[in-house]
Design a protein around this motif. Structure first.
Motif, PDB file in Angstrom:
ATOM      1  N   LEU A 123       1.862 -21.689  95.560  1.00 21.69           N
ATOM      2  CA  LEU A 123       0.785 -21.018  96.196  1.00 21.69           C
ATOM      3  C   LEU A 123      -0.591 -22.207  96.271  1.00 21.69           C
ATOM      4  CD1 LEU A 123       0.251 -17.652  94.221  1.00 21.69           C
ATOM      5  CD2 LEU A 123       0.797 -18.122  96.620  1.00 21.69           C
ATOM      6  N   ALA A 124      -0.421 -23.079  95.261  1.00 15.24           N
ATOM      7  CA  ALA A 124      -1.355 -24.309  95.415  1.00 15.24           C
ATOM      8  C   ALA A 124      -1.093 -25.162  96.713  1.00 15.24           C
ATOM      9  CB  ALA A 124      -1.461 -25.156  94.342  1.00 15.24           C
ATOM     10  N   LEU A 125       0.313 -25.289  96.910  1.00 12.53           N
ATOM     11  CA  LEU A 125       0.642 -26.379  97.944  1.00 12.53           C
ATOM     12  C   LEU A 125       0.434 -25.728  99.350  1.00 12.53           C
ATOM     13  CD1 LEU A 125       4.267 -27.451  96.594  1.00 12.53           C
ATOM     14  CD2 LEU A 125       2.130 -28.872  96.770  1.00 12.53           C
ATOM     15  N   ALA A 126       0.707 -24.387  99.377  1.00  9.17           N
ATOM     16  CA  ALA A 126       0.450 -23.625 100.700  1.00  9.17           C
ATOM     17  C   ALA A 126      -1.223 -23.459 100.793  1.00  9.17           C
ATOM     18  CB  ALA A 126       0.822 -22.253 100.401  1.00  9.17           C
ATOM     19  N   ALA A 127      -1.957 -23.423  99.732  1.00 10.77           N
ATOM     20  CA  ALA A 127      -3.574 -23.420 100.061  1.00 10.77           C
ATOM     21  C   ALA A 127      -4.020 -24.667 100.466  1.00 10.77           C
ATOM     22  CB  ALA A 127      -4.331 -22.713  98.844  1.00 10.77           C
ATOM     23  N   CYS A 128      -3.021 -25.771  99.676  1.00  9.30           N
ATOM     24  CA  CYS A 128      -3.979 -27.205 100.219  1.00  9.30           C
ATOM     25  C   CYS A 128      -3.023 -27.776 101.537  1.00  9.30           C
ATOM     26  CB  CYS A 128      -3.738 -27.919  98.949  1.00  9.30           C
ATOM     27  SG  CYS A 128      -4.617 -27.441  97.463  1.00  9.30           S
ATOM     28  N   ALA A 129      -2.485 -26.989 101.979  1.00 12.85           N
ATOM     29  CA  ALA A 129      -1.515 -27.608 103.058  1.00 12.85           C
ATOM     30  C   ALA A 129      -2.442 -28.563 103.869  1.00 12.85           C
ATOM     31  CB  ALA A 129      -0.647 -26.452 104.059  1.00 12.85           C
ATOM     32  N   PRO A 130      -3.626 -27.973 104.596  1.00  8.81           N
ATOM     33  CA  PRO A 130      -4.247 -28.899 105.466  1.00  8.81           C
ATOM     34  C   PRO A 130      -4.445 -30.355 104.860  1.00  8.81           C
ATOM     35  CG  PRO A 130      -5.318 -26.863 105.532  1.00  8.81           C
ATOM     36  CD  PRO A 130      -4.440 -26.662 104.475  1.00  8.81           C
ATOM     37  N   LEU A 131      -4.980 -30.279 103.513  1.00 12.08           N
ATOM     38  CA  LEU A 131      -5.054 -31.757 102.939  1.00 12.08           C
ATOM     39  C   LEU A 131      -3.726 -32.158 102.892  1.00 12.08           C
ATOM     40  CD1 LEU A 131      -7.737 -30.649 100.527  1.00 12.08           C
ATOM     41  CD2 LEU A 131      -8.239 -31.591 102.798  1.00 12.08           C
ATOM     42  N   LEU A 132      -2.889 -31.635 102.255  1.00 14.63           N
ATOM     43  CA  LEU A 132      -1.540 -32.451 102.202  1.00 14.63           C
ATOM     44  C   LEU A 132      -0.878 -33.089 103.443  1.00 14.63           C
ATOM     45  CD1 LEU A 132      -0.054 -29.834  99.670  1.00 14.63           C
ATOM     46  CD2 LEU A 132      -0.859 -32.320  99.198  1.00 14.63           C
ATOM     47  N   LEU A 133      -1.036 -32.410 104.612  1.00 10.27           N
ATOM     48  CA  LEU A 133      -0.752 -32.623 105.898  1.00 10.27           C
ATOM     49  C   LEU A 133      -1.203 -34.152 106.276  1.00 10.27           C
ATOM     50  CD1 LEU A 133       0.839 -32.117 108.420  1.00 10.27           C
ATOM     51  CD2 LEU A 133      -1.013 -30.786 109.485  1.00 10.27           C
ATOM     52  N   GLY A 134      -2.400 -34.264 106.028  1.00 12.18           N
ATOM     53  CA  GLY A 134      -2.989 -35.514 106.326  1.00 12.18           C
ATOM     54  C   GLY A 134      -2.654 -36.593 105.556  1.00 12.18           C
ATOM     55  N   PHE A 135      -2.384 -36.393 104.320  1.00  5.85           N
ATOM     56  CA  PHE A 135      -1.665 -37.180 103.317  1.00  5.85           C
ATOM     57  C   PHE A 135      -0.277 -37.583 103.559  1.00  5.85           C
ATOM     58  CE2 PHE A 135       0.834 -37.640  99.447  1.00  5.85           C
ATOM     59  CZ  PHE A 135       0.339 -38.852  98.960  1.00  5.85           C
ATOM     60  N   LEU A 136       0.535 -36.630 103.994  1.00 10.78           N
ATOM     61  CA  LEU A 136       1.903 -36.871 104.348  1.00 10.78           C
ATOM     62  C   LEU A 136       1.783 -37.831 105.566  1.00 10.78           C
ATOM     63  CD1 LEU A 136       3.674 -33.415 103.513  1.00 10.78           C
ATOM     64  CD2 LEU A 136       3.676 -35.741 102.151  1.00 10.78           C
ATOM     65  N   VAL A 137       1.023 -37.363 106.731  1.00  9.47           N
ATOM     66  CA  VAL A 137       1.214 -38.335 107.855  1.00  9.47           C
ATOM     67  C   VAL A 137       0.570 -39.444 107.633  1.00  9.47           C
ATOM     68  CG1 VAL A 137       0.051 -38.095 110.156  1.00  9.47           C
ATOM     69  CG2 VAL A 137       1.008 -36.208 109.084  1.00  9.47           C
ATOM     70  N   ARG A 138      -0.552 -39.654 107.237  1.00  9.57           N
ATOM     71  CA  ARG A 138      -1.208 -40.897 106.917  1.00  9.57           C
ATOM     72  C   ARG A 138      -0.810 -41.836 105.906  1.00  9.57           C
ATOM     73  NH1 ARG A 138      -5.956 -37.632 107.863  1.00  9.57           N
ATOM     74  NH2 ARG A 138      -6.808 -37.861 110.103  1.00  9.57           N
ATOM     75  N   GLY A 139      -0.223 -41.365 104.795  1.00  8.84           N
ATOM     76  CA  GLY A 139       0.300 -41.930 103.668  1.00  8.84           C
ATOM     77  C   GLY A 139       1.676 -42.508 104.122  1.00  8.84           C
ATOM     78  N   SER A 140       1.974 -43.395 103.035  1.00  8.32           N
ATOM     79  CA  SER A 140       3.543 -43.976 103.189  1.00  8.32           C
ATOM     80  C   SER A 140       4.462 -42.976 102.675  1.00  8.32           C
ATOM     81  CB  SER A 140       3.551 -45.306 102.300  1.00  8.32           C
ATOM     82  OG  SER A 140       3.188 -45.105 100.862  1.00  8.32           O
ATOM     83  N   ALA A 141       5.724 -43.200 103.031  1.00  3.70           N
ATOM     84  CA  ALA A 141       6.976 -42.137 102.545  1.00  3.70           C
ATOM     85  C   ALA A 141       7.154 -42.263 100.879  1.00  3.70           C
ATOM     86  CB  ALA A 141       8.036 -42.431 103.385  1.00  3.70           C
ATOM     87  N   TRP A 142       6.934 -43.272 100.434  1.00  2.00           N
ATOM     88  CA  TRP A 142       7.246 -43.582  99.047  1.00  2.00           C
ATOM     89  C   TRP A 142       6.233 -42.740  98.299  1.00  2.00           C
ATOM     90  CZ3 TRP A 142       3.970 -45.581  95.604  1.00  2.00           C
ATOM     91  CH2 TRP A 142       3.039 -46.493  95.974  1.00  2.00           C
ATOM     92  N   ARG A 143       4.895 -42.755  98.729  1.00  2.00           N
ATOM     93  CA  ARG A 143       3.865 -42.117  97.905  1.00  2.00           C
ATOM     94  C   ARG A 143       4.132 -40.508  97.957  1.00  2.00           C
ATOM     95  NH1 ARG A 143      -2.053 -43.890  99.230  1.00  2.00           N
ATOM     96  NH2 ARG A 143      -1.631 -42.734 101.084  1.00  2.00           N
ATOM     97  N   ALA A 144       4.390 -40.150  99.352  1.00  2.00           N
ATOM     98  CA  ALA A 144       4.740 -38.722  99.260  1.00  2.00           C
ATOM     99  C   ALA A 144       6.142 -38.363  98.328  1.00  2.00           C
ATOM    100  CB  ALA A 144       5.129 -38.222 100.599  1.00  2.00           C
ATOM    101  N   GLY A 145       7.176 -39.319  98.458  1.00  2.00           N
ATOM    102  CA  GLY A 145       8.223 -38.758  97.694  1.00  2.00           C
ATOM    103  C   GLY A 145       8.132 -38.938  96.267  1.00  2.00           C
ATOM    104  N   LEU A 146       7.180 -40.026  95.678  1.00  2.00           N
ATOM    105  CA  LEU A 146       6.870 -40.108  94.403  1.00  2.00           C
ATOM    106  C   LEU A 146       5.843 -38.899  93.978  1.00  2.00           C
ATOM    107  CD1 LEU A 146       6.860 -41.864  91.874  1.00  2.00           C
ATOM    108  CD2 LEU A 146       4.852 -42.940  92.570  1.00  2.00           C
ATOM    109  N   SER A 147       4.906 -38.398  94.797  1.00  2.00           N
ATOM    110  CA  SER A 147       4.305 -37.239  94.308  1.00  2.00           C
ATOM    111  C   SER A 147       5.120 -35.894  94.271  1.00  2.00           C
ATOM    112  CB  SER A 147       3.215 -37.064  95.259  1.00  2.00           C
ATOM    113  OG  SER A 147       2.294 -38.045  95.706  1.00  2.00           O
ATOM    114  N   GLY A 148       6.065 -35.651  95.225  1.00  2.00           N
ATOM    115  CA  GLY A 148       6.978 -34.820  94.882  1.00  2.00           C
ATOM    116  C   GLY A 148       7.778 -34.888  93.827  1.00  2.00           C
ATOM    117  N   ALA A 149       8.461 -36.089  93.420  1.00  2.00           N
ATOM    118  CA  ALA A 149       9.316 -36.051  92.234  1.00  2.00           C
ATOM    119  C   ALA A 149       8.322 -35.778  91.067  1.00  2.00           C
ATOM    120  CB  ALA A 149       9.728 -37.579  92.247  1.00  2.00           C
ATOM    121  N   ALA A 150       7.087 -36.177  91.029  1.00  2.00           N
ATOM    122  CA  ALA A 150       6.166 -35.837  89.696  1.00  2.00           C
ATOM    123  C   ALA A 150       5.951 -34.349  89.554  1.00  2.00           C
ATOM    124  CB  ALA A 150       5.017 -36.581  89.888  1.00  2.00           C
ATOM    125  N   VAL A 151       5.734 -33.850  90.636  1.00  2.00           N
ATOM    126  CA  VAL A 151       5.799 -32.212  90.647  1.00  2.00           C
ATOM    127  C   VAL A 151       6.947 -31.660  89.970  1.00  2.00           C
ATOM    128  CG1 VAL A 151       5.220 -29.987  91.875  1.00  2.00           C
ATOM    129  CG2 VAL A 151       3.878 -32.122  92.266  1.00  2.00           C
TER     130      VAL A 151
END
Length: 240
Positions: A123-151
């Motif tokens: 639910l948190a991921l769905a609610a924050c989707a607009p913010l996460l989209l910007g992070f995934l698009v503008r951020g590097s792939a390793w940061r997105a992968g690291l965040s997903g691995a931490a969760v």
């Protein structure tokens, strides 16, 4: 596309296509309407056709160039955002409710700590989707992968430590019926809600793009994905 002297322009290479993809996505992230995006892209292509330069050499970083343009912006209203996020979160709740109900073995749905955390995370991921989209698009792939691995690691650790901790239980049948009704309602809302308008990228020369049958099918599947997934899961558990 042709250059000014009438000779065909060379087919864009991979780097050029990537530059235009990043440029278009960044303009979308900046809430620029589709017709303005089409004008901006056409202007860049016309300049490159005349000059023969690469977009990186002529305009630099696509994201920085997009931010430097003085283009109209139409940021989404809170009501429009809520019209998408609220049904999405309710649909996820309905899906989890049906999944838990049909997979129960004693006609009771046991809510465990890991299960509750999984639902809250989704639910948190769905609610924050607009913010996460910007992070995934503008951020590097390793940061997105690291965040997903931490969760995932946090979910796994809590699941191992508290996998047998039951917080409360509910009867399975009412949970399945309520979850199915919520899923059906949110799918119908997504399919037929008023005010959902397209904003395609419009080329100023060719006009609005033709709406393909494949895109229509994808939109329908997107609206009914959770409902169909829950129905398939229910059929598998009930008929096995």
């Amino acid at each position: 596309m042709e250059t000014r002297d009438g000779t065909p322009a060379a087919k864009p290479d991979k780097a050029t296509r990537r530059w235009f993809d990043d440029f278009t996505v960044e303009l979308r992230m900046l809430d620029v309407p589709g017709d303005a995006i089409g004008d901006a892209v056409a202007s860049v292509r016309e300049f490159l056709a005349d000059s023969g330069d690469s977009p990186q050499a002529a305009f630099g970083n696509p994201r920085e160039y997009a931010a430097s343009l003085d283009l109209p912006r139409t940021p989404g209203t809170r009501s429009a955002l809520a019209a998408v996020l609220v049904p999405t979160c309710l649909g996820l709740l309905g899906f989890f409710a049906v999944a838990a109900a049909v997979s129960s073995t004693d006609a009771r749905v046991a809510v465990t700590v890991p299960g509750l955390l999984l639902v809250l995370t989704a639910l948190a991921l769905a609610a924050c989707a607009p913010l996460l989209l910007g992070f995934l698009v503008r951020g590097s792939a390793w940061r997105a992968g690291l965040s997903g691995a931490a969760v995932f690691a946090a979910q796994l650790a809590l699941g191992l430590l508290a996998r047998n901790v039951v917080l409360f239980t509910f009867p399975a049948v009412p949970i399945a019926l309520i979850g199915g009704a919520v899923l059906l309602s949110t799918s119908l809302w997504g399919q037929f809600r008023k005010g959902a308008t397209d904003d395609p990228v419009v080329d100023p020369l060719s006009g609005p793009p033709h709406r393909s049958f494949g895109l229509t099918v994808l939109e329908v599947l997107g609206n009914w994905m959770l409902f169909l997934g829950a129905a398939a899961m229910a059929a598998w558990f009930l008929l096995r």
